[in-house]
Design a protein around this motif. Structure first.
Motif, PDB file in Angstrom:
ATOM      1  N   TYR A 159     -32.537  47.615 -27.919  1.00 63.63           N
ATOM      2  CA  TYR A 159     -33.469  48.558 -27.303  1.00 63.63           C
ATOM      3  C   TYR A 159     -32.960  49.048 -25.942  1.00 63.63           C
ATOM      4  O   TYR A 159     -33.697  49.713 -25.212  1.00 63.63           O
ATOM      5  CB  TYR A 159     -34.836  47.901 -27.123  1.00 63.63           C
ATOM      6  CG  TYR A 159     -35.575  47.669 -28.427  1.00 63.63           C
ATOM      7  CD1 TYR A 159     -36.520  48.579 -28.885  1.00 63.63           C
ATOM      8  CD2 TYR A 159     -35.319  46.533 -29.203  1.00 63.63           C
ATOM      9  CE1 TYR A 159     -37.204  48.366 -30.079  1.00 63.63           C
ATOM     10  CE2 TYR A 159     -35.990  46.314 -30.393  1.00 63.63           C
ATOM     11  CZ  TYR A 159     -36.926  47.232 -30.827  1.00 63.63           C
ATOM     12  OH  TYR A 159     -37.593  47.022 -32.009  1.00 63.63           O
ATOM     13  N   ALA A 160     -31.712  48.715 -25.603  1.00 63.13           N
ATOM     14  CA  ALA A 160     -31.208  49.027 -24.257  1.00 63.13           C
ATOM     15  C   ALA A 160     -31.310  50.512 -23.930  1.00 63.13           C
ATOM     16  O   ALA A 160     -31.783  50.895 -22.849  1.00 63.13           O
ATOM     17  CB  ALA A 160     -29.764  48.544 -24.120  1.00 63.13           C
ATOM     18  N   GLU A 161     -30.867  51.355 -24.852  1.00 61.59           N
ATOM     19  CA  GLU A 161     -30.877  52.795 -24.595  1.00 61.59           C
ATOM     20  C   GLU A 161     -32.300  53.295 -24.374  1.00 61.59           C
ATOM     21  O   GLU A 161     -32.573  54.065 -23.442  1.00 61.59           O
ATOM     22  CB  GLU A 161     -30.230  53.538 -25.757  1.00 61.59           C
ATOM     23  CG  GLU A 161     -29.947  55.011 -25.498  1.00 61.59           C
ATOM     24  CD  GLU A 161     -28.819  55.240 -24.513  1.00 61.59           C
ATOM     25  OE1 GLU A 161     -29.103  55.825 -23.439  1.00 61.59           O
ATOM     26  OE2 GLU A 161     -27.677  54.850 -24.801  1.00 61.59           O
ATOM     27  N   GLU A 162     -33.231  52.846 -25.206  1.00 59.23           N
ATOM     28  CA  GLU A 162     -34.619  53.289 -25.076  1.00 59.23           C
ATOM     29  C   GLU A 162     -35.258  52.723 -23.817  1.00 59.23           C
ATOM     30  O   GLU A 162     -36.008  53.416 -23.121  1.00 59.23           O
ATOM     31  CB  GLU A 162     -35.424  52.866 -26.307  1.00 59.23           C
ATOM     32  CG  GLU A 162     -36.838  53.405 -26.310  1.00 59.23           C
ATOM     33  CD  GLU A 162     -37.661  52.955 -27.513  1.00 59.23           C
ATOM     34  OE1 GLU A 162     -38.850  53.317 -27.555  1.00 59.23           O
ATOM     35  OE2 GLU A 162     -37.111  52.257 -28.381  1.00 59.23           O
ATOM     36  N   SER A 188     -22.901  51.312 -18.635  1.00 63.60           N
ATOM     37  CA  SER A 188     -21.586  51.650 -18.097  1.00 63.60           C
ATOM     38  C   SER A 188     -20.774  52.358 -19.172  1.00 63.60           C
ATOM     39  O   SER A 188     -20.655  51.857 -20.296  1.00 63.60           O
ATOM     40  CB  SER A 188     -20.832  50.392 -17.659  1.00 63.60           C
ATOM     41  OG  SER A 188     -21.537  49.692 -16.667  1.00 63.60           O
ATOM     42  N   GLU A 189     -20.213  53.500 -18.816  1.00 60.94           N
ATOM     43  CA  GLU A 189     -19.342  54.218 -19.733  1.00 60.94           C
ATOM     44  C   GLU A 189     -17.901  54.017 -19.290  1.00 60.94           C
ATOM     45  O   GLU A 189     -17.562  54.242 -18.131  1.00 60.94           O
ATOM     46  CB  GLU A 189     -19.706  55.707 -19.750  1.00 60.94           C
ATOM     47  CG  GLU A 189     -21.127  55.962 -20.248  1.00 60.94           C
ATOM     48  CD  GLU A 189     -21.446  57.434 -20.373  1.00 60.94           C
ATOM     49  OE1 GLU A 189     -20.489  58.228 -20.448  1.00 60.94           O
ATOM     50  OE2 GLU A 189     -22.633  57.773 -20.385  1.00 60.94           O
ATOM     51  N   VAL A 214     -10.360  43.690 -22.681  1.00 61.48           N
ATOM     52  CA  VAL A 214     -11.092  43.938 -21.441  1.00 61.48           C
ATOM     53  C   VAL A 214     -11.858  45.255 -21.590  1.00 61.48           C
ATOM     54  O   VAL A 214     -11.580  46.060 -22.479  1.00 61.48           O
ATOM     55  CB  VAL A 214     -10.155  44.020 -20.211  1.00 61.48           C
ATOM     56  CG1 VAL A 214      -9.389  42.728 -20.028  1.00 61.48           C
ATOM     57  CG2 VAL A 214      -9.206  45.201 -20.319  1.00 61.48           C
ATOM     58  N   PHE A 215     -12.806  45.452 -20.691  1.00 55.22           N
ATOM     59  CA  PHE A 215     -13.540  46.717 -20.605  1.00 55.22           C
ATOM     60  C   PHE A 215     -13.530  47.137 -19.143  1.00 55.22           C
ATOM     61  O   PHE A 215     -13.724  46.318 -18.244  1.00 55.22           O
ATOM     62  CB  PHE A 215     -14.982  46.556 -21.091  1.00 55.22           C
ATOM     63  CG  PHE A 215     -15.849  47.758 -20.822  1.00 55.22           C
ATOM     64  CD1 PHE A 215     -15.857  48.830 -21.692  1.00 55.22           C
ATOM     65  CD2 PHE A 215     -16.655  47.816 -19.681  1.00 55.22           C
ATOM     66  CE1 PHE A 215     -16.648  49.949 -21.446  1.00 55.22           C
ATOM     67  CE2 PHE A 215     -17.450  48.926 -19.433  1.00 55.22           C
ATOM     68  CZ  PHE A 215     -17.443  49.990 -20.319  1.00 55.22           C
ATOM     69  N   GLU A 381     -10.430  52.380 -26.894  1.00 52.92           N
ATOM     70  CA  GLU A 381     -11.443  53.361 -27.276  1.00 52.92           C
ATOM     71  C   GLU A 381     -12.479  53.492 -26.173  1.00 52.92           C
ATOM     72  O   GLU A 381     -12.773  52.535 -25.449  1.00 52.92           O
ATOM     73  CB  GLU A 381     -12.129  52.960 -28.585  1.00 52.92           C
ATOM     74  CG  GLU A 381     -12.859  51.623 -28.520  1.00 52.92           C
ATOM     75  CD  GLU A 381     -13.601  51.294 -29.802  1.00 52.92           C
ATOM     76  OE1 GLU A 381     -13.836  52.218 -30.582  1.00 52.92           O
ATOM     77  OE2 GLU A 381     -13.951  50.121 -30.009  1.00 52.92           O
ATOM     78  N   LYS A 382     -13.013  54.701 -26.050  1.00 50.93           N
ATOM     79  CA  LYS A 382     -14.113  54.904 -25.115  1.00 50.93           C
ATOM     80  C   LYS A 382     -15.339  54.159 -25.634  1.00 50.93           C
ATOM     81  O   LYS A 382     -15.610  54.148 -26.832  1.00 50.93           O
ATOM     82  CB  LYS A 382     -14.413  56.395 -24.950  1.00 50.93           C
ATOM     83  CG  LYS A 382     -13.347  57.133 -24.147  1.00 50.93           C
ATOM     84  CD  LYS A 382     -13.791  58.552 -23.805  1.00 50.93           C
ATOM     85  CE  LYS A 382     -12.768  59.226 -22.902  1.00 50.93           C
ATOM     86  NZ  LYS A 382     -13.186  60.609 -22.536  1.00 50.93           N
ATOM     87  N   LYS A 383     -16.087  53.572 -24.720  1.00 49.64           N
ATOM     88  CA  LYS A 383     -17.171  52.695 -25.140  1.00 49.64           C
ATOM     89  C   LYS A 383     -18.258  52.659 -24.062  1.00 49.64           C
ATOM     90  O   LYS A 383     -17.982  52.876 -22.874  1.00 49.64           O
ATOM     91  CB  LYS A 383     -16.630  51.275 -25.370  1.00 49.64           C
ATOM     92  CG  LYS A 383     -17.581  50.308 -26.019  1.00 49.64           C
ATOM     93  CD  LYS A 383     -16.876  48.974 -26.253  1.00 49.64           C
ATOM     94  CE  LYS A 383     -17.819  47.967 -26.894  1.00 49.64           C
ATOM     95  NZ  LYS A 383     -17.141  46.658 -27.091  1.00 49.64           N
TER      96      LYS A 383
END
Length: 827
Positions: A159-162, A188-189, A214-215, A381-383
């Motif tokens: 539910y993080a986005e909402e 975080s993008e 890693v991110f 990859e973008k995440k």
């Protein structure tokens, strides 16, 4: 908000509940249907600690505290609907915790997972992060271990986005709280990528398939990586210990730091080289892998890239351990010095790349895009990453909601059938510090498997008490329903119009309540997205505190009445001694009222001396409800004097007030002026009621009493109208005295059933206005002007007034006009 039944109230509680009651009473008088319930957050560790100390069951301790607190609340006259009372330790309540847990289990929102926890080996229990002090259990003093134990989680991250998006719809919430929630959710993008390696486990298999993942949200700094950092629990760290026993002790010490980012943020950075290296995915350079003490296992990928030049924690470690610091961002006008950290080195919005090969000269945005593209060609990859973690609800403690699961050797983990709920928590267990007593409770522990009938055992973990407080407000709407968690009444009452509580609940409780509401919606139980329309975070009540510190560091706290304070020449406190022995005590400053610091004021003593209404009036008038205020004995006495004045005025004029008739027209000038002034104050009071500026409402009530006391010539009808308005606006704050005076002075109906007063536009429309005239801020006279007079007319009238003219020499520098109130002539 749901209070914990700790046993004794103090005046800080009185303030919180009075704010609530003022709102409820005023809304009732305005014709609203109001629900003001009360319940108890009755599970949790404090009851177990009390049981340990007193050798009684947590149930008995909790029930007695509930009775004591109800008895203390009663004299305050709070308009609580006790028919809706809930206690989270009642099986009729926690049955629905269990029921909804099983529904979430069916949907995959609830799941089982191994978690790393703080384990007290002496008490044999999991400790919350705040219960670990200097690496030791807060109660036992034992060295805390990091231990992997299985537990149940709720997938709040689904539910993080909402949860993040819907913060924008919470118009009635303080901006500070909304910001705190946004930061906690932490979207975080960035880009997810890996450092290739050849590190193998003892079986010869590449650890994590040969990638140290890693991110990063700062792809533009990737060419500045000079090391990679991992937490002590990372598989590579464990392998390093297997190969080099000398690392074991150092890495084990790192495990005592904590299990949350907040705990680790303030520690001194430290680390140890594992002996392993990984390969930079773009340059191919060999990068050393370090185990560090400032990372949380299980957060993100667990590992981070170390960019010492542009991250403060990485810089600190690099300086301490002699690791390379490679500057890759240059900012015009900033000279980089790798000997000391400067905040500008971490800038994310300016600068160009240097020391980055083919990416040199690119701005940060262009560099991020270019490096991300290059990493994508190497498997990156973008995440989107989230700071928010799934909610671990398992607690290895007794006094809580039993988790409705059964473990069978043949069938594995088996949910308790819905028809067998609730799983009743035994009430006769007395914790002794040796672990969860449910493990010794045979009649609870042993049960037949509901699937195959074989001997099995119940789950002995209980639910986090935040589960209890995540939906209690909906249960208030229909507390006696035995057939449903919520039903029709919740659709009528919810969402809650006003939620009042401390800002300390800004993140966890409020976030969990929002998540729980959305999960209930998706189960079809309710039809709303958010539980609370308006959130009001009241300030705390503060008081000075005093203590002595023993050799072992333990503090003995003194009540203020047990201390003599010596004042300096300027009236400030210089030092203090205990009355019992005349020896010094330490002045601990002004702190939140707390029983642990013995700086509380009990409402019973205030009510016995001054009455409940004085206690209520002081807490409302002492300052804005959103701000913390310092307890003041003189302030209480001032509130008491005001109520005595009101009482005396009413009975001095009782005969006039009983015989006077209401009248709105054909008033003489004096009566019309008084009526105008009272309605002007009333208009301001009503604005403040809507804004919950309750302290200034009291100021307005004081102005009305002053007007009435100082009036000698106005008609009895206007005096009666003024008293009627005054009693009504004071009633939500001081209901007892307002009710008695209302009755004794012969007003119709019960005051609670009377119509809320509204300032009359007719009264406030004046053909003439009386304005105060000041010269350099000092009162020098009054003028009467037409209500339609323009600025020039008002200035001419003020300058031409004989009383004022005597104080004017020369030409004024400026004339300030406050419409309807005053003229200030500045010389």
């Amino acid at each position: 908000m749901l209070p914990y039944p700790s046993g004794k109230l103090h005046m800080g509680h009185v303030r919180n509940y009075t704010i609530n009651d003022v709102l409820a009473r005023q809304k009732r008088m305005k014709g609203f249907n109001v629900l003001m319930p009360m319940g108890w957050d009755a599970f949790g560790l404090p009851a177990e600690n009390a049981a340990l100390a007193s050798n009684q069951s947590p149930s008995a301790w909790t029930r007695q505290n509930i009775q004591d607190m109800k008895a203390q609340l009663s004299p305050l006259g709070l308009s609580i609907d006790w028919s809706r009372e809930v206690a989270t330790c009642d099986p009729d309540y926690y049955k629905w915790n269990q029921w909804f847990f099983l529904k979430m289990l069916e949907k995959g929102i609830a799941y089982k997972h191994t978690q790393i926890v703080n384990w007290d080996p002496l008490d044999k229990t999991v400790l919350a992060n705040e219960q670990v002090i200097n690496g030791r259990g807060w109660r036992s003093g034992a060295l805390v271990e990091k231990k992997e134990v299985p537990g149940y989680y709720l997938a709040i991250t689904q539910y993080a986005e909402e949860l993040l998006r819907d913060i924008d719809s919470l118009d009635g919430w303080p901006e500070m709280v909304k910001t705190m929630q946004r930061n906690w959710i932490g979207k975080s993008e960035g880009v997810s990528f890996g450092f290739p390696h050849q590190i193998k486990d003892k079986n010869g298999t590449l650890i994590e398939d040969g990638w140290l993942s890693v991110f990063t949200t700062r792809a533009e700094t990737v060419m500045g990586v000079t090391f990679c950092a991992i937490p002590p629990e990372h598989p590579i760290a464990l392998r390093a210990v297997e190969l080099n026993a000398e690392l074991a002790q150092v890495i084990e010490q790192f495990k005592g730091g904590g299990t949350s980012e907040a705990q680790l943020s303030g520690i001194d950075q430290d680390g140890v080289f594992t002996g392993f290296t990984v390969e930079h995915p773009i340059s191919g350079v060999s990068i050393p892998v370090w185990v560090v003490n400032y990372l949380v296992a299980g957060y993100g990928t667990g590992a981070v890239m170390g960019v010492a030049a542009h991250d403060e924690r990485d810089f600190s470690l690099a300086r301490k351990k002699g690791l390379p610091i490679r500057q890759v961002i240059h900012i015009d006008g900033v000279e980089y010095d790798d000997r000391s950290w400067d905040a500008s080195y971490a800038a994310k919005d300016k600068g160009v790349l240097i020391n980055s090969g083919e990416f040199d000269g690119l701005g940060l945005k262009e560099a991020s895009e270019a490096i991300s593209a290059r990493l994508a060609s190497h498997g990156g990859e973008k995440k989107i990453n989230w700071r928010l973690r799934d909610w671990g609800i398992s607690r290895q403690r007794y006094w809580g909601t039993p988790i409705p699961m059964i473990y069978c050797d043949k069938c594995g983990d088996v949910p308790v059938p819905l028809k067998d709920l609730p799983v009743i928590l035994p009430l006769d267990c007395i914790p002794d510090g040796s672990g969860n007593p449910l493990l010794q409770q045979a009649d609870f522990l042993h049960v037949d498997c509901p699937t195959c009938g074989s001997p099995a055992r119940r789950e002995t973990d209980t639910m986090d008490t935040f589960v209890d407080s995540s939906w209690y407000f909906m249960r208030y709407c229909d507390p006696g329903n035995q057939d449903a968690m919520v039903a029709g009444p919740a659709k009528y009452w919810m969402p809650m119009d006003h939620y009042i509580g401390g800002v300390e609940h800004a993140v966890l409780h409020l976030l969990y309540a929002r998540f729980w509401t959305k999960a209930m919606r998706d189960e079809g139980l309710i039809d709303l997205d958010e539980p609370f329309k308006n959130l009001f975070t009241q300030g705390m009540l503060l008081r000075e505190c005093f203590y002595r510190e023993a050799q072992d560091g333990a503090k003995r706290w003194f009540y203020p009445a047990e201390v003599d304070v010596r004042l300096g020449d300027g009236g400030q406190a210089v030092d203090a001694v205990a009355k019992e022995d005349g020896l010094p005590v330490i002045m601990g400053g002004i702190e939140k009222m707390s029983k642990s610091k013995n700086n509380v004021v009990e409402p019973r003593e205030i009510i016995e001396r001054f009455g409940a209404d004085t206690a209520r009036l002081f807490t409302i008038f002492a300052g804005p409800p959103t701000q913390s205020i310092v307890w003041s004995d003189s302030g209480v006495e001032g509130a008491y004097r005001y109520l005595r004045r009101l009482w005396s005025f009413a009975f001095k004029h009782q005969d006039t007030l009983l015989t006077a008739a209401a009248q709105r027209s054909t008033l003489d000038e004096r009566s019309a002026q008084l009526q105008f002034e009272i309605h002007s104050v009333l208009e301001s009071i009503n604005r403040d009621y809507e804004k919950l500026h309750y302290n200034t409402i009291v100021s307005g009530a004081m102005k009305i009493l002053n007007l009435l006391e100082n009036e000698k010539a106005a008609s009895g009808s206007v005096i009666r109208e003024g008293v009627e308005i005054l009693l009504k606006v004071l009633y939500p704050i001081t209901p007892h005295i307002a009710h008695v005076l209302w009755t004794e002075l012969g007003f119709d109906k019960d005051i609670l059933e009377s119509q809320w007063p509204v300032a009359s536009p007719e009264v406030l429309t004046r053909s003439e206005l009386k304005l105060v005239v000041q010269v350099n801020g000092k009162l020098r006279g009054e003028i009467v002007v037409s209500a339609t007079a323009d600025r020039a007319e008002i200035e001419a009238c003020a300058l031409g007034d004989e009383a004022v003219a005597r104080f004017i020499e020369g030409t004024p520098k400026k004339i300030v006009i406050v419409p309807g109130r005053l003229v200030n002539i500045v010389l």
